[in-house]
Design a protein around this motif. Structure first.
Motif, PDB file in Angstrom:
ATOM      1  N   MET A  49       0.840  -1.182   0.000  1.00  0.00           N
ATOM      2  CA  MET A  49       0.000   0.000   0.000  1.00  0.00           C
ATOM      3  C   MET A  49       0.886   1.247   0.000  1.00  0.00           C
ATOM      4  N   GLN A  50       0.367   2.287  -0.604  1.00  0.00           N
ATOM      5  CA  GLN A  50       1.070   3.564  -0.611  1.00  0.00           C
ATOM      6  C   GLN A  50       0.330   4.542   0.296  1.00  0.00           C
ATOM      7  N   TYR A  51       1.115   5.234   1.102  1.00  0.00           N
ATOM      8  CA  TYR A  51       0.555   6.206   2.030  1.00  0.00           C
ATOM      9  C   TYR A  51       1.314   7.512   1.891  1.00  0.00           C
ATOM     10  N   ARG A  52       0.618   8.604   2.138  1.00  0.00           N
ATOM     11  CA  ARG A  52       1.254   9.923   2.186  1.00  0.00           C
ATOM     12  C   ARG A  52       0.875  10.554   3.519  1.00  0.00           C
ATOM     13  N   PHE A  53       1.890  11.057   4.205  1.00  0.00           N
ATOM     14  CA  PHE A  53       1.682  11.707   5.496  1.00  0.00           C
ATOM     15  C   PHE A  53       2.171  13.144   5.422  1.00  0.00           C
ATOM     16  N   ASP A  54       1.432  14.042   6.064  1.00  0.00           N
ATOM     17  CA  ASP A  54       1.895  15.409   6.282  1.00  0.00           C
ATOM     18  C   ASP A  54       2.554  15.402   7.657  1.00  0.00           C
ATOM     19  N   VAL A  55       3.827  15.783   7.686  1.00  0.00           N
ATOM     20  CA  VAL A  55       4.598  15.721   8.927  1.00  0.00           C
ATOM     21  C   VAL A  55       5.155  17.102   9.233  1.00  0.00           C
ATOM     22  N   LEU A  68      10.116   4.277  10.498  1.00  0.00           N
ATOM     23  CA  LEU A  68       9.267   3.553   9.552  1.00  0.00           C
ATOM     24  C   LEU A  68       9.866   2.197   9.185  1.00  0.00           C
ATOM     25  N   VAL A  69      11.171   2.154   9.005  1.00  0.00           N
ATOM     26  CA  VAL A  69      11.831   0.905   8.639  1.00  0.00           C
ATOM     27  C   VAL A  69      11.833  -0.079   9.809  1.00  0.00           C
ATOM     28  N   GLN A  70      11.793   0.424  11.027  1.00  0.00           N
ATOM     29  CA  GLN A  70      11.676  -0.474  12.176  1.00  0.00           C
ATOM     30  C   GLN A  70      10.324  -1.171  12.180  1.00  0.00           C
ATOM     31  N   VAL A  71       9.292  -0.480  11.738  1.00  0.00           N
ATOM     32  CA  VAL A  71       7.958  -1.070  11.655  1.00  0.00           C
ATOM     33  C   VAL A  71       7.901  -2.067  10.499  1.00  0.00           C
ATOM     34  N   ASP A  72       8.465  -1.690   9.357  1.00  0.00           N
ATOM     35  CA  ASP A  72       8.472  -2.546   8.170  1.00  0.00           C
ATOM     36  C   ASP A  72       9.831  -2.422   7.491  1.00  0.00           C
ATOM     37  N   PRO A  73      10.724  -3.398   7.703  1.00  0.00           N
ATOM     38  CA  PRO A  73      12.059  -3.336   7.111  1.00  0.00           C
ATOM     39  C   PRO A  73      12.060  -3.222   5.585  1.00  0.00           C
ATOM     40  N   ASN A  74      10.959  -3.604   4.937  1.00  0.00           N
ATOM     41  CA  ASN A  74      10.871  -3.528   3.479  1.00  0.00           C
ATOM     42  C   ASN A  74      10.200  -2.250   2.989  1.00  0.00           C
ATOM     43  N   ALA A  75       9.893  -1.349   3.897  1.00  0.00           N
ATOM     44  CA  ALA A  75       9.218  -0.104   3.522  1.00  0.00           C
ATOM     45  C   ALA A  75      10.116   0.732   2.609  1.00  0.00           C
ATOM     46  N   GLN A  76       9.485   1.354   1.636  1.00  0.00           N
ATOM     47  CA  GLN A  76      10.177   2.308   0.770  1.00  0.00           C
ATOM     48  C   GLN A  76       9.698   3.690   1.200  1.00  0.00           C
ATOM     49  N   THR A  89       5.699   3.307   0.939  1.00  0.00           N
ATOM     50  CA  THR A  89       5.125   2.097   0.374  1.00  0.00           C
ATOM     51  C   THR A  89       5.432   0.999   1.370  1.00  0.00           C
ATOM     52  N   SER A  90       4.379   0.391   1.925  1.00  0.00           N
ATOM     53  CA  SER A  90       4.555  -0.571   3.007  1.00  0.00           C
ATOM     54  C   SER A  90       3.324  -1.464   3.127  1.00  0.00           C
ATOM     55  N   ASP A  91       3.548  -2.651   3.668  1.00  0.00           N
ATOM     56  CA  ASP A  91       2.436  -3.553   3.972  1.00  0.00           C
ATOM     57  C   ASP A  91       1.883  -3.309   5.373  1.00  0.00           C
ATOM     58  N   ALA A  92       2.550  -2.463   6.151  1.00  0.00           N
ATOM     59  CA  ALA A  92       2.102  -2.159   7.514  1.00  0.00           C
ATOM     60  C   ALA A  92       0.853  -1.276   7.460  1.00  0.00           C
ATOM     61  N   PRO A  93      -0.003  -1.372   8.476  1.00  0.00           N
ATOM     62  CA  PRO A  93      -1.199  -0.508   8.520  1.00  0.00           C
ATOM     63  C   PRO A  93      -0.820   0.976   8.633  1.00  0.00           C
ATOM     64  N   GLN A  94      -1.640   1.822   8.035  1.00  0.00           N
ATOM     65  CA  GLN A  94      -1.385   3.262   8.025  1.00  0.00           C
ATOM     66  C   GLN A  94      -1.256   3.833   9.433  1.00  0.00           C
ATOM     67  N   ASP A  95      -2.145   3.415  10.336  1.00  0.00           N
ATOM     68  CA  ASP A  95      -2.087   3.974  11.687  1.00  0.00           C
ATOM     69  C   ASP A  95      -0.822   3.552  12.427  1.00  0.00           C
TER      70      ASP A  95
END
Length: 67
Positions: free
Chosen positions: A1-7, A23-31, A44-50
């Motif tokens: 899934m692709q997510y966009r966050f305002d930070v 973010l990489v600690q939550v999902d090591p494969n996150a882009q 881009t990650s398989d982890a839930p948005q929240d």
């Protein structure tokens, strides 16, 4: 899934690294793409948005899912 966050609060390279690491600690494969000037983080990650948003917030940044 692709997510966009305002930070809010990313002001330097250290901030970018902290957000990326969280973010990489939550999902090591996150882009992760960070645009500090725009205050935008694209993930881009398989982890839930929240879960991803919480990881950023735990680093001390205000975060919201972008519309």
């Amino acid at each position: 899934m692709q997510y966009r966050f305002d930070v809010q609060g990313m002001t330097c390279g250290h901030c970018e690294r902290a957000v990326r690491q969280a973010l990489v600690q939550v999902d090591p494969n996150a882009q992760v793409q960070i645009d500090r000037a725009q205050g935008r983080v694209d993930v881009t990650s398989d982890a839930p948005q929240d879960t991803l948003a919480r990881a950023i917030a735990e680093e001390g940044y205000q975060v919201a899912a972008a519309a």
